[in-house]
Scaffold this motif. Structure first.
Motif, PDB file in Angstrom:
ATOM      1  N   ALA A 248       6.402  12.934  -3.176  1.00 51.08           N
ATOM      2  CA  ALA A 248       7.200  12.439  -2.057  1.00 51.08           C
ATOM      3  C   ALA A 248       6.400  12.413  -0.766  1.00 51.08           C
ATOM      4  O   ALA A 248       6.554  11.496   0.055  1.00 51.08           O
ATOM      5  N   LEU A 249       5.542  13.409  -0.569  1.00 54.61           N
ATOM      6  CA  LEU A 249       4.742  13.475   0.656  1.00 54.61           C
ATOM      7  C   LEU A 249       3.757  12.318   0.734  1.00 54.61           C
ATOM      8  O   LEU A 249       3.608  11.674   1.772  1.00 54.61           O
ATOM      9  N   GLY A 250       3.059  12.045  -0.361  1.00 54.58           N
ATOM     10  CA  GLY A 250       2.103  10.944  -0.352  1.00 54.58           C
ATOM     11  C   GLY A 250       2.769   9.591  -0.415  1.00 54.58           C
ATOM     12  O   GLY A 250       2.322   8.627   0.211  1.00 54.58           O
ATOM     13  N   GLY A 251       3.835   9.486  -1.198  1.00 52.89           N
ATOM     14  CA  GLY A 251       4.539   8.217  -1.346  1.00 52.89           C
ATOM     15  C   GLY A 251       5.024   8.039  -2.773  1.00 52.89           C
ATOM     16  O   GLY A 251       4.265   7.559  -3.619  1.00 52.89           O
ATOM     17  N   ALA A 252       6.273   8.431  -3.046  1.00 53.87           N
ATOM     18  CA  ALA A 252       6.834   8.277  -4.392  1.00 53.87           C
ATOM     19  C   ALA A 252       6.999   6.799  -4.700  1.00 53.87           C
ATOM     20  O   ALA A 252       7.456   6.017  -3.859  1.00 53.87           O
ATOM     21  N   GLY A 253       6.606   6.413  -5.915  1.00 51.51           N
ATOM     22  CA  GLY A 253       6.682   5.012  -6.295  1.00 51.51           C
ATOM     23  C   GLY A 253       5.445   4.220  -5.929  1.00 51.51           C
ATOM     24  O   GLY A 253       5.403   3.009  -6.137  1.00 51.51           O
ATOM     25  N   LEU A 254       4.432   4.890  -5.384  1.00 46.85           N
ATOM     26  CA  LEU A 254       3.150   4.260  -5.068  1.00 46.85           C
ATOM     27  C   LEU A 254       2.079   4.867  -5.971  1.00 46.85           C
ATOM     28  O   LEU A 254       2.126   6.058  -6.277  1.00 46.85           O
ATOM     29  N   GLY A 302       7.045   8.327   2.525  1.00 48.40           N
ATOM     30  CA  GLY A 302       5.792   9.045   2.363  1.00 48.40           C
ATOM     31  C   GLY A 302       4.706   8.562   3.307  1.00 48.40           C
ATOM     32  O   GLY A 302       4.863   7.579   4.040  1.00 48.40           O
ATOM     33  N   ILE A 303       3.582   9.260   3.260  1.00 49.28           N
ATOM     34  CA  ILE A 303       2.482   8.991   4.188  1.00 49.28           C
ATOM     35  C   ILE A 303       1.872   7.613   3.946  1.00 49.28           C
ATOM     36  O   ILE A 303       1.564   6.874   4.896  1.00 49.28           O
ATOM     37  N   LEU A 304       1.680   7.227   2.694  1.00 52.77           N
ATOM     38  CA  LEU A 304       1.058   5.936   2.412  1.00 52.77           C
ATOM     39  C   LEU A 304       1.914   4.780   2.899  1.00 52.77           C
ATOM     40  O   LEU A 304       1.388   3.751   3.327  1.00 52.77           O
ATOM     41  N   THR A 305       3.229   4.915   2.839  1.00 55.17           N
ATOM     42  CA  THR A 305       4.108   3.872   3.365  1.00 55.17           C
ATOM     43  C   THR A 305       3.933   3.731   4.863  1.00 55.17           C
ATOM     44  O   THR A 305       3.886   2.612   5.393  1.00 55.17           O
ATOM     45  N   LEU A 306       3.808   4.860   5.556  1.00 56.50           N
ATOM     46  CA  LEU A 306       3.573   4.828   6.999  1.00 56.50           C
ATOM     47  C   LEU A 306       2.234   4.191   7.315  1.00 56.50           C
ATOM     48  O   LEU A 306       2.123   3.345   8.214  1.00 56.50           O
TER      49      LEU A 306
END
Length: 330
Positions: A248-254, A302-306
């Motif tokens: 979730a922190l990095g980006g769930a679904g990525l 998550g972070i990657l989405t940002l």
């Protein structure tokens, strides 16, 4: 070429990491990041792409860990022999548990997986063949190279990197297949996906089983790294929470979200434990809770989405501001 520049740079940095930062602590830290990235990527198959938030994946993690250590303890075989057995056991449990629990949705499914995980932990704790509360130990010294018992963390680092690459490749292939499209549709709206003819129940079950098999591999690798497994280290509910938060922190679904989350959370936990020692035992729970609140409140993607949003916004001209009252001009 510009599209592949940054992935190549990141790959080169990952490969060179244990050679540049070569202290035992730094190499072990890198190995742990890759190990938990494998587990979080496995969880991401069902939790990120299908939106089925499982908090009981520690069961599959424990299947791999106990199978690897059991192969050595009970049969004097290499822990590698236990990996296929752990995968088969994890997939079987996922199939049995998934049929009833995947009919649930939202927090009901999460609570059901927690109940299954605690039940399995209690059973293992009271089973002498599995070491009960004491646990199982692996080889203290290697008999041959297939025991995967190394003094340095460097071989483990590159082994985990290879397994992570395979896991990401499997995930990428799944996301670009029909199953991946079904999972994304189920995550958006299961009712709508079912009305369009998508086999939602079967697809979720297949994703759950695939995720379970990959998670068991992570558990087996963990047992090989530490050479020991007991109900707390192999079946503790905190492992599931840690894996979930990393994704979730990095980006769930990525695809690379779990890796980014592991690269942040594992060093944070290891460094805090190193600095505080036994005094920071309860700090882990506080940090996890704070991260969950921050993600839910400010950045659910998550972070990657940002990062992706900021990157897409970069270089775009600002929209012209219309003067007040201009829209009412004749």
């Amino acid at each position: 070429m510009r599209r592949y520049l940054w992935p190549c740079v990141v790959l080169a940095l990952v490969i060179a990491y244990p050679l540049v930062l070569s202290t035992p602590f730094q190499q072990r830290l890198g190995a742990l990041v890759l190990l938990y990235a494998i587990a979080a990527s496995a969880w991401n198959v069902v939790g990120g792409y299908a939106g089925q938030v499982s908090v009981g994946h520690v069961v599959f993690f424990g299947c791999g860990a106990y199978a690897a250590m059991g192969a050595y303890t009970h049969f004097a075989l290499s822990p590698l022999v236990g990996i296929p057995a752990g995968i088969v056991l994890a997939v079987a449990i996922a199939a049995i548990v998934g049929v009833p629990t995947l009919r649930l949705s939202g927090h009901y499914f999460s609570m059901a997986t927690i109940a299954v995980a605690e039940l399995v932990r209690l059973v293992v704790t009271n089973t002498d063949y599995l070491g009960a509360a004491v646990g199982l130990s692996g080889p203290t010294v290697p008999r041959n190279m297939f025991d995967l018992s190394f003094i340095s963390a460097l071989p483990y680092y590159y082994l985990f990197l290879a397994v992570l690459s395979i896991t990401l490749l499997i995930t990428w292939a799944m996301t670009n297949s029909r199953m991946g499209y079904y999972l994304r549709a189920i995550k958006d709206s299961e009712r709508a996906a079912r009305s369009l003819g998508a086999p939602t129940s079967r697809t979720k079950l297949y994703a759950f089983m695939l995720s379970a098999g990959l998670t068991s591999v992570a558990g087996a690798l963990y047992a090989m790294l530490v050479g020991f497994v007991d109900p707390e280290s192999g079946l503790g509910i905190l492992i599931s929470v840690k894996i979930l938060i990393m994704a979730a922190l990095g980006g769930a679904g990525l695809l690379f979200g779990p890796l980014v989350g592991a690269a942040i959370l594992v060093p944070l936990e290891e460094i805090s434990n190193s600095l505080l020692g036994g005094k920071g035992a309860g700090l882990t729970f506080v940090v996890y809770g704070a991260i969950i609140l921050l993600i839910a409140r400010f950045q659910p993607g998550g972070i990657l989405t940002l990062v992706k949003r900021l990157w897409d916004r970069r270089g775009k001209p600002e929209k012209a501001v219309v003067a007040a009252g201009a829209g009412h001009a004749p």
